[in-house]
Design a protein around this motif. Structure first.
Motif, PDB file in Angstrom:
ATOM      1  N   ALA A   1       0.877  -1.077   0.134  1.00 46.80           N
ATOM      2  CA  ALA A   1       0.135   0.245   0.263  1.00 46.80           C
ATOM      3  C   ALA A   1       0.912   1.350  -0.101  1.00 46.80           C
ATOM      4  O   ALA A   1       0.292   2.129  -0.559  1.00 46.80           O
ATOM      5  CB  ALA A   1      -0.926   0.138   1.468  1.00 46.80           C
ATOM      6  N   ILE A   2       2.357   1.217   0.797  1.00 52.79           N
ATOM      7  CA  ILE A   2       2.766   2.124   0.790  1.00 52.79           C
ATOM      8  C   ILE A   2       2.938   2.307  -0.447  1.00 52.79           C
ATOM      9  O   ILE A   2       3.225   4.113  -1.256  1.00 52.79           O
ATOM     10  CB  ILE A   2       3.796   2.131   1.590  1.00 52.79           C
ATOM     11  CG1 ILE A   2       3.371   2.109   3.074  1.00 52.79           C
ATOM     12  CG2 ILE A   2       4.879   3.175   1.839  1.00 52.79           C
ATOM     13  CD1 ILE A   2       3.828   2.131   4.340  1.00 52.79           C
ATOM     14  N   ILE A   3       4.820   1.504  -1.033  1.00 54.99           N
ATOM     15  CA  ILE A   3       4.562   1.864  -2.837  1.00 54.99           C
ATOM     16  C   ILE A   3       3.153   2.017  -3.427  1.00 54.99           C
ATOM     17  O   ILE A   3       4.383   2.928  -4.441  1.00 54.99           O
ATOM     18  CB  ILE A   3       4.987   0.299  -2.449  1.00 54.99           C
ATOM     19  CG1 ILE A   3       6.343   0.322  -2.314  1.00 54.99           C
ATOM     20  CG2 ILE A   3       5.918   0.291  -4.648  1.00 54.99           C
ATOM     21  CD1 ILE A   3       6.725  -1.529  -2.560  1.00 54.99           C
ATOM     22  N   ALA A   4       2.701   1.723  -3.718  1.00 59.75           N
ATOM     23  CA  ALA A   4       1.294   2.142  -4.541  1.00 59.75           C
ATOM     24  C   ALA A   4       0.879   3.194  -4.335  1.00 59.75           C
ATOM     25  O   ALA A   4       0.535   3.910  -4.943  1.00 59.75           O
ATOM     26  CB  ALA A   4      -0.160   1.445  -4.163  1.00 59.75           C
TER      27      ALA A   4
ATOM     28  N   VAL B   1       4.228   5.790  -5.436  1.00 59.10           N
ATOM     29  CA  VAL B   1       3.678   5.269  -7.148  1.00 59.10           C
ATOM     30  C   VAL B   1       2.246   6.719  -7.581  1.00 59.10           C
ATOM     31  O   VAL B   1       2.884   7.676  -8.590  1.00 59.10           O
ATOM     32  CB  VAL B   1       3.455   4.517  -7.843  1.00 59.10           C
ATOM     33  CG1 VAL B   1       3.153   4.803  -9.665  1.00 59.10           C
ATOM     34  CG2 VAL B   1       4.451   3.043  -7.549  1.00 59.10           C
ATOM     35  N   GLN B   2       1.631   6.629  -7.115  1.00 57.21           N
ATOM     36  CA  GLN B   2       0.433   7.795  -7.456  1.00 57.21           C
ATOM     37  C   GLN B   2       0.947   9.460  -7.176  1.00 57.21           C
ATOM     38  O   GLN B   2       0.706  10.385  -7.700  1.00 57.21           O
ATOM     39  CB  GLN B   2      -1.158   7.451  -5.982  1.00 57.21           C
ATOM     40  CG  GLN B   2      -1.764   6.675  -6.140  1.00 57.21           C
ATOM     41  CD  GLN B   2      -2.363   5.920  -5.023  1.00 57.21           C
ATOM     42  OE1 GLN B   2      -2.610   7.264  -4.553  1.00 57.21           O
ATOM     43  NE2 GLN B   2      -3.126   4.628  -5.188  1.00 57.21           N
ATOM     44  N   LEU B   3       2.303   9.469  -6.686  1.00 54.06           N
ATOM     45  CA  LEU B   3       3.122  10.864  -6.267  1.00 54.06           C
ATOM     46  C   LEU B   3       3.984  11.219  -6.815  1.00 54.06           C
ATOM     47  O   LEU B   3       4.881  11.971  -6.791  1.00 54.06           O
ATOM     48  CB  LEU B   3       3.458  11.167  -5.236  1.00 54.06           C
ATOM     49  CG  LEU B   3       2.439  11.314  -3.978  1.00 54.06           C
ATOM     50  CD1 LEU B   3       2.923  11.166  -2.517  1.00 54.06           C
ATOM     51  CD2 LEU B   3       0.915  12.047  -3.770  1.00 54.06           C
ATOM     52  N   TRP B   4       3.773   9.883  -8.256  1.00 56.42           N
ATOM     53  CA  TRP B   4       5.344  10.036  -9.371  1.00 56.42           C
ATOM     54  C   TRP B   4       5.767  11.813  -9.938  1.00 56.42           C
ATOM     55  O   TRP B   4       6.716  12.086  -9.600  1.00 56.42           O
ATOM     56  CB  TRP B   4       4.956   8.860 -10.489  1.00 56.42           C
ATOM     57  CG  TRP B   4       3.627   9.192 -11.296  1.00 56.42           C
ATOM     58  CD1 TRP B   4       2.462   9.543 -11.012  1.00 56.42           C
ATOM     59  CD2 TRP B   4       4.086  10.397 -12.717  1.00 56.42           C
ATOM     60  NE1 TRP B   4       1.242   9.703 -12.327  1.00 56.42           N
ATOM     61  CE2 TRP B   4       1.789  10.239 -13.005  1.00 56.42           C
ATOM     62  CE3 TRP B   4       4.880  10.576 -12.940  1.00 56.42           C
ATOM     63  CZ2 TRP B   4       1.795  10.829 -14.035  1.00 56.42           C
ATOM     64  CZ3 TRP B   4       4.351  11.593 -14.480  1.00 56.42           C
ATOM     65  CH2 TRP B   4       3.017  11.849 -14.523  1.00 56.42           C
TER      66      TRP B   4
ATOM     67  N   LEU C   1       8.573  16.987 -10.518  1.00 61.96           N
ATOM     68  CA  LEU C   1       8.955  18.155 -10.111  1.00 61.96           C
ATOM     69  C   LEU C   1      10.011  18.399  -9.746  1.00 61.96           C
ATOM     70  O   LEU C   1      10.036  19.421  -8.890  1.00 61.96           O
ATOM     71  CB  LEU C   1       7.397  18.944  -9.842  1.00 61.96           C
ATOM     72  CG  LEU C   1       5.749  18.715 -10.713  1.00 61.96           C
ATOM     73  CD1 LEU C   1       4.732  19.954 -10.135  1.00 61.96           C
ATOM     74  CD2 LEU C   1       6.971  19.986 -11.743  1.00 61.96           C
ATOM     75  N   ILE C   2      10.092  17.404  -8.419  1.00 66.54           N
ATOM     76  CA  ILE C   2      11.424  17.981  -7.187  1.00 66.54           C
ATOM     77  C   ILE C   2      12.778  17.730  -8.010  1.00 66.54           C
ATOM     78  O   ILE C   2      13.462  18.640  -7.282  1.00 66.54           O
ATOM     79  CB  ILE C   2      10.573  17.475  -5.520  1.00 66.54           C
ATOM     80  CG1 ILE C   2       9.670  17.587  -5.303  1.00 66.54           C
ATOM     81  CG2 ILE C   2      11.826  17.185  -5.018  1.00 66.54           C
ATOM     82  CD1 ILE C   2       9.102  16.282  -4.025  1.00 66.54           C
TER      83      ILE C   2
END
Length: 297
Positions: A269-272, A275-278, A283-284
Motif C-alpha cells: 500500500a505504501i509503494i502504491a 507511485v501515485q505521487l510520481w 517536479l521535485i
C-alpha cells in the motif's frame, strides 16, 4: 407317640400364628378405613342440606386449603370430579414458584443447575347445590394434609321473597304511570316527567329481577374455592457452559503468519501510494537539477 405329639404342637403353633396375622391385617384395614372416614367427615359437610318440603333457600360456599402429592395430577382429578357431577371450573391458577436457584461448575464445559421450587394452584369451581357434598367427598383421596376448611350456608329465602314483592310493586306502579300518561297527559313537560318516572321504575324492576336471578343461581350452584400445594421439589439439570472468546483464538504460528501478510499488504500500500505521487516527485527532481545548474552558477 412322641413324634405325633411334636407334630400336633407344630400344627397348633402354625395355626395360632396364622390367626394372629389375619387379625393384624384386619386391624390395619379397619384403621385405614377409619382414617379415610375421618377425612371424609372433615372435608365434607351435610350442613344446611335443603329438604324437599322445606321453603328455605341456602347459598352454600366452601373454602378449602390442603396439601397434595402432585398439584398438577390432583388438579386434573378434581376437574374430572367436578365435570362428572355437573359442575364447571371458573378459575384456575397453576404455577411454579422458584424458591432458590444455584449453579455449580462440575467440569470445564458443564454446569449443574439446581432449582428449588413449589407448585400451587388456586381453583374456583361451581357445582350443583345437591352435589356439593358428593364432590367434597370425592376429593378426599387427593388430600395429603388438610390445612383448613370453611363451609358457609346463608338462607336467602326471605331476600328472594322480598325481591319478588318489590318486583310486583314496581310493575304495578309502572302500569299506572303508563296509563296516566295515555289518559291524562297533555302538556309536553308533564309527559316527559312521567316518562322519566316510568323509565326509573322499569330500571328498578329490572335490577330486582337480576338480583333474584343471581341469588337463584347461587342457590342452585355452590361456589367452592380450593388452594392446593405440594412439598418443595428440586430440579437438577446439567447445562453446557458458554465458551470464552479465548477458546476461539488461533495458535501463535497462525498469528505470526497473519502478521507477516498484514505487514506485506501495508508495504504494498505504501509503494502504491508513492507511485501515485510520481508527478510531484518528478517536479521535485527537476527543481533540484535546475537549482544546481543555474542558481549555483
Amino acid at each position: 407317640m412322641k413324634k405325633r405329639t411334636k407334630l400336633g404342637l407344630t400344627l397348633l403353633l402354625f395355626g395360632f400364628a396364622f390367626a394372629c396375622k389375619q387379625a393384624e391385617a384386619t386391624d390395619n384395614t379397619a384403621e385405614v378405613s377409619a382414617d379415610t372416614t375421618a377425612v371424609e367427615k372433615t372435608i365434607s359437610s351435610d350442613a344446611a342440606v335443603e329438604k324437599k318440603e322445606s321453603n328455605r333457600k341456602f347459598v352454600r360456599t366452601a373454602d378449602l386449603k390442603f396439601k397434595v402429592k402432585n398439584v398438577a395430577k390432583s388438579t386434573y382429578a378434581i376437574e374430572n370430579i367436578v365435570a362428572k357431577n355437573g359442575g364447571f371450573v371458573t378459575f384456575t391458577d397453576l404455577k411454579s414458584n422458584i424458591n432458590e436457584k444455584s449453579e455449580t461448575k462440575i467440569s470445564q464445559d458443564s454446569t449443574l443447575e439446581t432449582t428449588r421450587f413449589t407448585v400451587d394452584n388456586t381453583i374456583t369451581l361451581r357445582v350443583p347445590n345437591t352435589q356439593l357434598d358428593t364432590v367434597l367427598k370425592s376429593m378426599v383421596k387427593e388430600v395429603a394434609f388438610l390445612d383448613s376448611r370453611l363451609i358457609k350456608a346463608d338462607d336467602v329465602a326471605l331476600q328472594l321473597l322480598s325481591n319478588k314483592m318489590a318486583q310486583k310493586r314496581l310493575a304495578s306502579h309502572q302500569k299506572r304511570l303508563e296509563k296516566g300518561i295515555d289518559t291524562k297527559g297533555k302538556k309536553l313537560n308533564d309527559i316527559n316527567n312521567a316518562e322519566d318516572k316510568v323509565l326509573g321504575r322499569a330500571t328498578e324492576n329490572d335490577e330486582t329481577v337480576l338480583q333474584n336471578l343471581s341469588l337463584e343461581d347461587q342457590v342452585n350452584y355452590s361456589t367452592v374455592t380450593l388452594y392446593l400445594y405440594q412439598r418443595e421439589s428440586v430440579l437438577q439439570e446439567i447445562v453446557a457452559n458458554e465458551k470464552s472468546i479465548n477458546a476461539y483464538r488461533p495458535h501463535i504460528g497462525l498469528q505470526i503468519w497473519d502478521s507477516l501478510k498484514t505487514g506485506w499488504f501495508m508495504f504494498e500500500a505504501i509503494i502504491a501510494f508513492i507511485v501515485q505521487l510520481w508527478a510531484f516527485i518528478l517536479l521535485i527532481v527537476f527543481g533540484i537539477v535546475a537549482y544546481r545548474k543555474f542558481v549555483k552558477k
